[in-house]
Structures are given as structure tokens and as C-alpha cells.
Design a protein around this motif. Structure first.
Motif, PDB file in Angstrom:
ATOM      1  N   GLY A  60      -8.081 -15.779  31.495  1.00 25.88           N
ATOM      2  CA  GLY A  60      -7.968 -14.598  30.337  1.00 25.88           C
ATOM      3  C   GLY A  60      -7.586 -13.222  31.090  1.00 25.88           C
ATOM      4  O   GLY A  60      -6.440 -12.409  30.683  1.00 25.88           O
ATOM      5  N   HIS A  61      -8.425 -12.829  32.031  1.00 27.13           N
ATOM      6  CA  HIS A  61      -8.176 -11.477  32.665  1.00 27.13           C
ATOM      7  C   HIS A  61      -7.035 -11.465  33.378  1.00 27.13           C
ATOM      8  O   HIS A  61      -6.156 -10.384  33.448  1.00 27.13           O
ATOM      9  CB  HIS A  61      -9.558 -11.222  33.477  1.00 27.13           C
ATOM     10  N   GLN A  62      -6.467 -12.631  33.995  1.00 27.44           N
ATOM     11  CA  GLN A  62      -5.377 -12.686  34.843  1.00 27.44           C
ATOM     12  C   GLN A  62      -4.223 -12.536  34.044  1.00 27.44           C
ATOM     13  O   GLN A  62      -3.261 -11.941  34.259  1.00 27.44           O
ATOM     14  CB  GLN A  62      -5.248 -13.971  35.623  1.00 27.44           C
ATOM     15  N   GLU A  63      -4.224 -13.344  32.808  1.00 24.41           N
ATOM     16  CA  GLU A  63      -2.956 -13.295  31.966  1.00 24.41           C
ATOM     17  C   GLU A  63      -3.053 -11.685  31.251  1.00 24.41           C
ATOM     18  O   GLU A  63      -1.695 -11.281  31.401  1.00 24.41           O
ATOM     19  CB  GLU A  63      -3.345 -14.321  30.771  1.00 24.41           C
ATOM     20  N   ASP A  64      -3.918 -10.948  30.918  1.00 24.29           N
ATOM     21  CA  ASP A  64      -3.859  -9.663  30.517  1.00 24.29           C
ATOM     22  C   ASP A  64      -3.083  -8.728  31.866  1.00 24.29           C
ATOM     23  O   ASP A  64      -2.247  -7.912  31.435  1.00 24.29           O
ATOM     24  CB  ASP A  64      -5.235  -9.165  30.161  1.00 24.29           C
ATOM     25  N   LYS A 306       2.011 -14.825  26.118  1.00 21.78           N
ATOM     26  CA  LYS A 306       0.544 -15.168  26.289  1.00 21.78           C
ATOM     27  C   LYS A 306       0.087 -15.871  25.117  1.00 21.78           C
ATOM     28  O   LYS A 306       0.590 -16.340  24.267  1.00 21.78           O
ATOM     29  CB  LYS A 306       0.026 -13.501  26.294  1.00 21.78           C
ATOM     30  N   GLU A 307      -1.296 -16.173  25.356  1.00 25.34           N
ATOM     31  CA  GLU A 307      -1.954 -16.939  24.372  1.00 25.34           C
ATOM     32  C   GLU A 307      -1.945 -16.199  23.025  1.00 25.34           C
ATOM     33  O   GLU A 307      -1.901 -14.993  22.963  1.00 25.34           O
ATOM     34  CB  GLU A 307      -3.451 -16.730  24.706  1.00 25.34           C
ATOM     35  N   PRO A 308      -1.929 -16.574  21.655  1.00 23.89           N
ATOM     36  CA  PRO A 308      -2.129 -18.281  21.600  1.00 23.89           C
ATOM     37  C   PRO A 308      -0.805 -19.033  21.939  1.00 23.89           C
ATOM     38  O   PRO A 308      -0.942 -19.939  21.681  1.00 23.89           O
ATOM     39  CB  PRO A 308      -2.500 -18.079  20.264  1.00 23.89           C
ATOM     40  N   LEU A 309       0.393 -18.409  21.833  1.00 22.25           N
ATOM     41  CA  LEU A 309       1.686 -19.168  22.065  1.00 22.25           C
ATOM     42  C   LEU A 309       1.770 -19.553  23.456  1.00 22.25           C
ATOM     43  O   LEU A 309       2.019 -20.921  23.633  1.00 22.25           O
ATOM     44  CB  LEU A 309       2.811 -18.250  21.664  1.00 22.25           C
ATOM     45  N   SER A 310       1.652 -18.763  24.393  1.00 20.29           N
ATOM     46  CA  SER A 310       1.773 -19.223  25.831  1.00 20.29           C
ATOM     47  C   SER A 310       3.081 -20.427  26.205  1.00 20.29           C
ATOM     48  O   SER A 310       2.995 -21.488  26.610  1.00 20.29           O
ATOM     49  CB  SER A 310       0.588 -19.973  26.383  1.00 20.29           C
ATOM     50  N   TRP A 311       4.245 -19.646  25.936  1.00 17.61           N
ATOM     51  CA  TRP A 311       5.521 -20.580  26.019  1.00 17.61           C
ATOM     52  C   TRP A 311       5.972 -20.583  27.387  1.00 17.61           C
ATOM     53  O   TRP A 311       5.483 -19.862  28.322  1.00 17.61           O
ATOM     54  CB  TRP A 311       6.627 -19.725  25.393  1.00 17.61           C
ATOM     55  N   ASN A 312       6.431 -21.788  27.603  1.00 20.69           N
ATOM     56  CA  ASN A 312       6.845 -22.401  29.133  1.00 20.69           C
ATOM     57  C   ASN A 312       8.702 -21.427  28.987  1.00 20.69           C
ATOM     58  O   ASN A 312       9.098 -21.030  27.976  1.00 20.69           O
ATOM     59  CB  ASN A 312       7.026 -23.539  29.353  1.00 20.69           C
ATOM     60  N   TYR A 426       1.562  -1.708  23.111  1.00 19.55           N
ATOM     61  CA  TYR A 426       1.219  -3.003  23.397  1.00 19.55           C
ATOM     62  C   TYR A 426       0.032  -3.117  24.301  1.00 19.55           C
ATOM     63  O   TYR A 426      -0.838  -3.944  24.321  1.00 19.55           O
ATOM     64  CB  TYR A 426       2.584  -3.779  23.899  1.00 19.55           C
ATOM     65  N   GLN A 427       0.075  -2.230  25.486  1.00 25.01           N
ATOM     66  CA  GLN A 427      -1.114  -2.435  26.520  1.00 25.01           C
ATOM     67  C   GLN A 427      -2.428  -2.140  25.779  1.00 25.01           C
ATOM     68  O   GLN A 427      -3.439  -2.691  26.117  1.00 25.01           O
ATOM     69  CB  GLN A 427      -0.606  -1.695  27.397  1.00 25.01           C
ATOM     70  N   LEU A 428      -2.273  -1.093  24.896  1.00 29.20           N
ATOM     71  CA  LEU A 428      -3.771  -0.560  24.592  1.00 29.20           C
ATOM     72  C   LEU A 428      -4.174  -1.303  23.443  1.00 29.20           C
ATOM     73  O   LEU A 428      -5.432  -1.464  23.168  1.00 29.20           O
ATOM     74  CB  LEU A 428      -3.345   0.913  23.921  1.00 29.20           C
ATOM     75  N   THR A 429      -3.343  -2.058  22.645  1.00 26.94           N
ATOM     76  CA  THR A 429      -3.846  -2.986  21.682  1.00 26.94           C
ATOM     77  C   THR A 429      -3.963  -4.613  22.086  1.00 26.94           C
ATOM     78  O   THR A 429      -4.261  -5.088  21.143  1.00 26.94           O
ATOM     79  CB  THR A 429      -2.981  -2.651  20.508  1.00 26.94           C
ATOM     80  N   LEU A 430      -3.734  -4.871  23.293  1.00 28.57           N
ATOM     81  CA  LEU A 430      -3.518  -6.148  23.783  1.00 28.57           C
ATOM     82  C   LEU A 430      -4.923  -6.977  23.443  1.00 28.57           C
ATOM     83  O   LEU A 430      -4.429  -7.977  23.270  1.00 28.57           O
ATOM     84  CB  LEU A 430      -3.285  -6.236  25.148  1.00 28.57           C
ATOM     85  N   ASP A 431      -5.867  -6.275  23.661  1.00 30.29           N
ATOM     86  CA  ASP A 431      -7.083  -7.013  23.601  1.00 30.29           C
ATOM     87  C   ASP A 431      -7.733  -6.947  22.212  1.00 30.29           C
ATOM     88  O   ASP A 431      -8.519  -7.739  21.666  1.00 30.29           O
ATOM     89  CB  ASP A 431      -8.164  -6.311  24.581  1.00 30.29           C
ATOM     90  N   LYS A 432      -7.373  -6.019  21.346  1.00 31.17           N
ATOM     91  CA  LYS A 432      -7.885  -5.857  19.784  1.00 31.17           C
ATOM     92  C   LYS A 432      -6.649  -6.498  18.808  1.00 31.17           C
ATOM     93  O   LYS A 432      -7.324  -7.585  18.362  1.00 31.17           O
ATOM     94  CB  LYS A 432      -7.802  -4.516  19.580  1.00 31.17           C
TER      95      LYS A 432
END
Length: 471
Positions: A60-64, A306-312, A426-432
């Protein structure tokens, strides 16, 4: 399409007349562009993924961290893409008006080709992704999309009558959408075809370069500038049968007002002033709406990775292709709505469609929900296309290049600011709440309805005042 829907140069096609078609250039350029956009995102994603794999232990941290790295890359990249054309696009538009209409198109497409070659070399030689800043700057100095699309719109407007211009321009948009759909659908599959890890995306970028090269050589050696068709059809019923398109612009078209004056409806003495007011309001509405669209598109590409979609790669290509469906649905929407609605009503319909879809995107958790939100945006292209067509009828054909460049440059400049702000939000609200940007886009789209509503309000009372004065 009915029998009234024809190209502006007539029903009898000759070799020369077919060479005036801008559609082959638009189609090949858009296929190259859609392949390039998907390839750039996937190449950047893979590059930052390899950089973070060894240092990050938690997924999760890596994805962020990866999301923020990609977002930071696109902040700088979009700034370069949006600002560098300011140095050359207006000059190219002026040269096109003064000397030759193809100057802005050919020069900008040369920049496109060099930029796509830059991505190809990055893939082949495993250069750092920062090299794409230079490739984007080179493309921008050649005019970028602002010079290219304003040149396309100028040629489309130049070779069409007043009565068929709106249909002509949206047909060009339809070709662009179909080409972008095909390119995006193929992008994910082409990216997976590779010789080795270092060559991932080689086939995709090579195809993009090939399509861009074809578009450039076609525009240089095959494309011909159409003769100006500045006057609308003389027979009023014939003009009105073009799928109802012209009827939606009668209050915006000075030539149509002249017709009404001949038939007995006098013109108001202040025709120039209301026209300038209408142009300004349409201009404001286009800018505000474009801000909402640009912000959504920029963030959407990161959101689906990113999650929850995590598309290829393949899912990403399909998702990008879904965005081009709106070119088809918007085209059909104009053909249907123009029979019973005015232009301002159609613009508002498109804005509400996009605003509602953007709001739904904010709460997407599954892939099917994403496609539902995109389906709601089915009329999202109508506003900009309709506004551009209406504005083209209020200016002289000798000023198309300059005016369209100014409009496109304003859209590009404000888009750059929006892209930077949206990526930071988007960066600031990514976790919220990752959908914050989509909510903001929905608000801006609804806000863009205000100037269009004023235009609609100004259109209604003017004929009534003329009738009262007559009485």
C-alpha cells in the motif's frame, strides 16, 4: 444521415476534392496520439515501479509513493506541454492566415512526430523518463496541439458553408473519436508485445511513430486547402433541412439575421455589441467547462491504476477507449437534439451530462461502476464543439487561424494551471478521499452553465423587442 447531410464541397467527388478532406490527417494523428498517451503512462508507471520495488516493503505504501511520483512527473510534463506552445502557436496561426493554411498543421505535426520518436528512443535505449520533458518541449515549440487543432478547425470552417459548418466540425470530432477509440483499444495489447523487459512498449511506440509520420507526409504532399465557402445556402428551407443544425444557431449567425431582415424582421441597431457579448460569454463558458474536463482526465488516469481498481495494461487501454465513445454519442446527440432544442440548451445538456458523470466517478469502487459513470458522460463533447462552431460564425474567415489559436491557447493555459492544482489536490487527498478532484470537476461543470444560461436569456427577448417596436 439524411440526404441533406453532405460534405460542403458537394455530392460529386473528384480526386482533388477528396484531397481537401482533413479527416485522414485527423484520424492518423489521433491514433498516434492515443497510442502515445497510453504508452507514456505505462512506461512512466513501469519506470517508477522498478525504482520503488527495492526500497518499499509494504504494498500500500509503495503504491501511494508510485502514484505521487507519477503525479509529480505529469505536473511538470503538463506544464511543458501547455506553456511552450505559447511561444509559437499564435505566430503559426498568423502565418497560416497570411500565407498558407497548412503552415500551422504541418509544423505542429512535425513536433508530434519528434515527440513520439523521443518516447521510442526512451524505450529502446532505456533513457530516464525525464527525457520526455525535452521531447514535450520540442513538440510545444512547433506549435503543439493548440496550433494543430486550430489549423484543423480553420480548414474545416473554411471549406464549409454557414449552414453546414456545425455539422462539418462535429464530423471531424467524430473521426477523431473513432480513431482515438481504435488506438486506445489496441494500446494495451501492443504494449504487452515485447522482446524483453527493457524493450517493453517497443511495438506500441513504433506504431505511434509510424502513424505520426504518415499524418505529416499526407499533410505535406496530399492535403489541399479547400476553397472558401463563406456564404450560406440561398434557399432557406434547404439550409433548415440539414438535420436541424442551422436552426440552432439562427440567433448567433449574422448572416441568418440578414435573411430575417430581408423577409421582414428588422435588425436591431446594436447587432455588433450583442455579438461581442455573446462571444465573450461563450468564451468564458468554454474555459470553465474545459477546466473541469482537463482536471478529470488528468486524475482519472492515475485513479484507475491504484486500488480499488488496480487496472492492468489491457484494462487501461479499454478504459481510455471508453472516453472516445463520447465522440460518437455526442455526434448523435447533436443530430437528435438540434431538431427540437436551441444551441444553448444542447450545451447545457452536455455540461449536466459531464457533471453528473464526474460526480459518480468520485465514488467508484468497482470497474463496472467506472463504465457506468463514463456512460453518463455520453454528451460531454457537445459543449465545446457547439461553442466553437457558434463562434466561427461570428468572425471573418480571414481571422479563423488567429481566433482559434487564441481560444485554444487560453484553454491550454488554463488547463495547465488546472492540471497542476488537480494533481496536488489528488496527492493531498489520496489517503482520505481520492474522488475529491471529481467532485470539484462536477462543481466547475455546473458553474460553466451560468454564462451559457445568460446567453440563452439574452437570445429570448430580442425578437420580442423587435416585434414590439414594429407594433
Amino acid at each position: 444521415m439524411g440526404p441533406g447531410v453532405t460534405y460542403p464541397w458537394g455530392s460529386r467527388l473528384s480526386g482533388f476534392q477528396m484531397r481537401t478532406w482533413i479527416e485522414p490527417v485527423v484520424a492518423s494523428t489521433q491514433v498516434a496520439g492515443s497510442l502515445y498517451d497510453a504508452g507514456l503512462l505505462l512506461v512512466v508507471k513501469e519506470s517508477f515501479a522498478s525504482n520503488h520495488t527495492a526500497s518499499q516493503s509494504l504494498r500500500g505504501h509503495q503504491e501511494d509513493q508510485q502514484q505521487k511520483a507519477i503525479s509529480n512527473f505529469y505536473i511538470i510534463y503538463n506544464l511543458v506541454v501547455g506553456l511552450t506552445p505559447l511561444l509559437s502557436a499564435y505566430g503559426l496561426g498568423w502565418l497560416s492566415d497570411r500565407y498558407h493554411r497548412k503552415i500551422s498543421i504541418c509544423t505542429s505535426m512535425l513536433g508530434f512526430l519528434l515527440c513520439r520518436i523521443g518516447l521510442l528512443l526512451k524505450v529502446m535505449l532505456d533513457w530516464p523518463v525525464e527525457v520526455m520533458y525535452g521531447a514535450a518541449a520540442l513538440s510545444g515549440l512547433c506549435g503543439g496541439f493548440s496550433a494543430y487543432w486550430s489549423g484543423v478547425m480553420a480548414l474545416g470552417s473554411l471549406g464549409s458553408s454557414e449552414g453546414r459548418r456545425s455539422l462539418r466540425l462535429i464530423l471531424i470530432d467524430l473521426v477523431l473519436g473513432l480513431a482515438g477509440f481504435c488506438g486506445s483499444m489496441a494500446s494495451g495489447h501492443l504494449f504487452k508485445q515485447m522482446v524483453g523487459h527493457s524493450a517493453q512498449g517497443l511495438l506500441l511506440t513504433a506504431c505511434s511513430v509510424g502513424c505520426a509520420a504518415f499524418a505529416l507526409f499526407y499533410s505535406l504532399f496530399v492535403l489541399k486547402v479547400p476553397e472558401s465557402v463563406s456564404k450560406p445556402n440561398n434557399v432557406y428551407p434547404t439550409v433548415d433541412t440539414v438535420s436541424g443544425m442551422v436552426g440552432t444557431y439562427r440567433t448567433l449567425d449574422p448572416d441568418e439575421l440578414d435573411k430575417q431582415n430581408v423577409s421582414g424582421n428588422p435588425l436591431t441597431s446594436g447587432k455588433r455589441k450583442p455579438s461581442l457579448t455573446i462571444i465573450t460569454l461563450l468564451f468564458v463558458g468554454a474555459i470553465v467547462y474545459d477546466l473541469a474536463v482537463v482536471g478529470t482526465v488528468d486524475v482519472m488516469a492515475l485513479f484507475v491504476l491504484k486500488e480499488p481498481l488496480s487496472w492492468n495494461q489491457v484494462q487501461l487501454g479499454y478504459g481510455m477507449a471508453s472516453g472516445y465513445i463520447i465522440f460518437i454519442t455526442s455526434f448523435l446527440g447533436v443530430l437528435v437534439f438540434s431538431r427540437c432544442f436551441r444551441d444553448t440548451t444542447m450545451i447545457i445538456i452536455g455540461m449536466v451530462s459531464f457533471a453528473t458523470g464526474a460526480l459518480l466517478l468520485a465514488f467508484v469502487k468497482e470497474t463496472y461502476m467506472f463504465y457506468i459513470a463514463r456512460a453518463v458522460m455520453l454528451f460531454a463533447l457537445i459543449p465545446i464543439t457547439t461553442i466553437r462552431s457558434a463562434m466561427s460564425k461570428l468572425i471573418k474567415d480571414s481571422s479563423y487561424g488567429k481566433v482559434f489559436v487564441i481560444l485554444q491557447q487560453c484553454l491550454a493555459l488554463t488547463g495547465v494551471v488546472t492540471s497542476t492544482i488537480y494533481n496536488k489536490i489528488y496527492q493531498l487527498t489520496l489517503d482520505k478521499f481520492a474522488g475529491t478532484c471529481f467532485v470539484l470537476s462536477s462543481f466547475l461543470s455546473f458553474l460553466a452553465i451560468v454564462p451559457i444560461g445568460i446567453v440563452a436569456y439574452k437570445q429570448v427577448p430580442r425578437p420580442q423587442q423587435g416585434e414590439r417596436a414594429e407594433k
